[in-house]
Enzyme design. Structure first.
Site, PDB file in Angstrom:
ATOM      1  N   PRO A 267       3.787   5.551  -0.771  1.00  0.00           N
ATOM      2  CG  PRO A 267       3.636   5.320   1.648  1.00  0.00           C
ATOM      3  CD  PRO A 267       3.429   6.449   0.779  1.00  0.00           C
ATOM      4  CB  CYS A 268       4.241   2.108  -4.413  1.00  0.00           C
ATOM      5  SG  CYS A 268       6.237   0.935  -4.434  1.00  0.00           S
ATOM      6  CG  ASN A 269       3.930  -0.617   0.783  1.00  0.00           C
ATOM      7  OD1 ASN A 269       4.170   0.635   0.724  1.00  0.00           O
ATOM      8  ND2 ASN A 269       4.399  -1.163   1.398  1.00  0.00           N
TER       9      ASN A 269
ATOM     10  CG  ASP B 252       6.111  -1.080  -5.819  1.00  0.00           C
ATOM     11  OD1 ASP B 252       6.777  -0.444  -5.547  1.00  0.00           O
ATOM     12  OD2 ASP B 252       6.399  -1.756  -7.617  1.00  0.00           O
TER      13      ASP B 252
END
EC number: 2.1.1.37
Length: 603
Positions: A562-564, A131
């Site tokens: 996405p886990c950004n 992440d």
């Protein structure tokens, strides 16, 4: 995510990332009142003078204003001359030694390697690098703000310092330890902004605090009392982007212990799991959604609400292999009659990497690796560890052991020779994550891209265990819609289960990852059709209807958005599901609803 490094550097990590570094406090031991070193005379009150060269006092003063002791500066100059970079590196090393309350051995005539004894040393874990924060998360306005704040702050300190030294001084005055700052600059690159450096440092502390294998008595206690926290908060407020941002409670979800979901092959479940799937969630298609378990509080409640209020299944991949990977999964698959991939993967470090067993010291208790991230430890760090251990006959003292273990846990370093540690190689990443050897090799793919792609992938054995219930349901093969495909973890899992892939529509933004999946498809002689797209937003109702007509509908919709903006490592744009990247979760929901609606009309 990996925008800071464009090529490999044997002395630096292979990617941009956030995760975390050799960290410690900047307080130094007291020194003698006077130390004479060649031409340099440094007095205890912090003044520096030279008997021969007028510019020497300026050279010394640069390091005094950073908080280094006079004795340390003199010793570093004695060994390295007037090379600023070498002197700074030696000072950081010497500082770590002086921090220890134990008496140092007198036999060594040289500076010992850095012995990090501070509890704030950080470590990569799944938060941190699955992440990785994204350079794009900062607007041009915030970049301008970052630079302006830094320039205003440092210009009053010293106009003679280099840009690197000014950045170190600026962050040190914000309350960040000097060594943490130096390592962050090394990892993120010389062009990294202050916001990226502070994110990197804070994420390191958070990551180590969540390390499942680090004993509680040595986990860091984040220091908010020195003023650094308040200064960082003020700094972040100055650098807010113009658009309003969602605010989330920093507390993460309470995860079950042990984190075995609805069951794993290697652990017994105390009670039979019974769950109710709402009628509207029944397939076709089956769906399977994945993301980081350690998301901000409330995120998984929202994900569950949008996915038919189905209870998440939280699983740590350490129960399937030799490395940790905490993830949450929401799906409408049955939970009975699951079976694991065979042969079972090795579940300890020494089993997975048998050559390390010969060199593994008795004082290193690790049997599992931490979550594999998109970065690796530097050659400089591994060399410092070698020197630290070699400085002593027999077992090193506790302070050295602690330093070495902190760094080994942080960077997933393994013992490859006498007193020698090294980061994992890409093919070892592949093996631990359940991919075939050389899955990410070739085709112009750099070593950096291999680490980055693998660090953000599924753990295949874990996912395959959940998907195993599909094998008997689809003896003639499946049609799969794979969103955010990455390097094809879902496809590899189904293939290893012996499920024929008739048609796969793969959606993946990264061209590198799309090439990896295409190469795997050809190398394994898949007989079905692979259709790829680079943007989930291309999948509107018309396009989906065409795809469903051509393949006869989808049996499984799988992917992890996405886990950004969910990861604890991203302190800049941790906006939850409203963030720029993680908001793509809503496209997963949109596409799932469209597929169900179109297929329902056609039945």
């Amino acid at each position: 995510m990996d925008k800071h490094l464009s090529e490999e550097d044997s002395d630096n990590i292979d990617w941009d990332t956030e995760d975390e570094l050799e960290i410690q406090d900047t307080t130094f031991s007291s020194c003698r009142d006077l130390r004479t070193n060649g031409q340099y005379a440094i007095s205890g009150d912090g003044e520096a003078s030279s008997s021969s060269v007028p510019g020497q006092s300026t050279f010394i003063q640069k390091f005094l204003v950073m908080g280094f002791s006079e004795e340390s500066i003199a010793k570093a100059i004695e060994q390295n001359g007037e090379n600023s970079d070498l002197v700074l590196d030696a000072l950081l090393t010497l500082k770590a030694i002086e921090d220890s309350p134990e008496e140092q051995p007198s036999a060594s005539p040289h500076l010992e390697p850095c012995i990090n004894s501070d509890d704030s040393s950080s470590e990569y874990n799944e938060n941190f690098l699955d992440d990785v924060y994204d350079e794009d998360s900062w607007s041009s306005d915030s970049d301008y703000c970052t630079n302006s704040v830094k320039q205003c702050y440092v210009k009053e300190e010293s106009s003679s310092l280099s840009e690197k030294e000014q950045t170190i001084l600026f962050l040190a005055n914000m309350g960040y330890p000097v060594e943490e700052v130096s390592i962050a600059m090394e990892r993120c690159g010389p062009e990294a902004s202050v916001s990226e450096l502070t994110d990197f440092i804070y994420a390191a502390q958070m990551a180590r605090a969540e390390d499942p294998y680090l004993p509680e008595d040595v986990k860091p206690k984040l220091n908010h009392g020195s003023g650094g926290y308040k200064k960082r908060k003020m700094f972040n407020q100055l650098c807010k982007s113009k658009k309003p941002r969602a605010i989330f409670d920093e507390e993460t979800i309470r995860l079950p212990k042990p984190m075995i979901g609805f069951g794993v092959p290697t652990e017994s479940v105390s009670a039979i799991v019974r769950r109710t799937i709402p009628e509207q969630a029944f397939g076709p298609p089956f769906f399977y959604y994945e993301n980081v378990a350690l998301a901000p509080k409330g995120v998984w409640d929202t994900i569950s609400r949008f996915l038919y209020d189905i209870e998440p299944e939280f699983v740590d991949s350490k129960y399937f292999c030799a490395t940790a990977r905490k993830r949450g999964y929401i799906h409408n698959l049955p939970t009975e009659n699951r079976f694991p991939l065979l042969p079972l993967p090795p579940r300890t470090i020494n089993e997975a990497l048998p050559l390390t067993k010969k060199w593994w010291p008795s004082w290193d208790p690790r049997t599992k690796l931490n979550c594999l991230q998109t970065a690796i430890g530097s050659a400089r760090l591994t060399d410092r560890i070698r020197k630290a251990v070699e400085a002593f006959d027999g077992e090193p003292p506790m302070r050295v052991q602690k330093f070495v273990l902190d760094q080994c846990r942080k960077w997933n370093l393994v013992w490859v020779g006498r007193n020698k540690v090294a980061p994992l190689e890409p093919d070892e990443f592949e093996m631990l994550l359940g991919f075939p050897k050389n899955h990410t090799r070739g085709g112009g793919i750099s070593r950096t891209d291999r680490y980055k792609s693998l660090g953000n992938s599924f753990q295949v054995d874990t996912v395959a265990y959940h998907l195993s219930v599909l094998k008997d349901m689809f003896p003639n093969g499946m049609n799969v819609l794979s969103l955010f495909s990455g390097i094809g973890g879902a496809e590899v899992a189904l293939y290893r289960l012996g499920i024929q892939l008739n048609n796969v529509v793969s959606v993946e933004k990264s061209e590198v990852n799309r090439n990896i999946v295409r190469s795997w498809w050809e190398q394994t002689n898949q007989r079905g059709n692979l259709i790829d797209f680079d943007d989930v937003q291309q999948l509107n109702g018309d396009r989906l209807e065409q795809l469903i007509d051509s393949c006869g509908g989808f049996d499984l919709l799988i992917g992890g958005s996405p886990c950004n903006n969910l990861a604890g490592s991203n302190r800049v744009s941790r906006d939850g599901l409203e963030g720029k990247e993680s908001s793509l979760f809503y496209d997963y929901v949109r596409i799932l609803d469209l597929v169900k609606s179109i297929m329902s009309r056609q039945r």
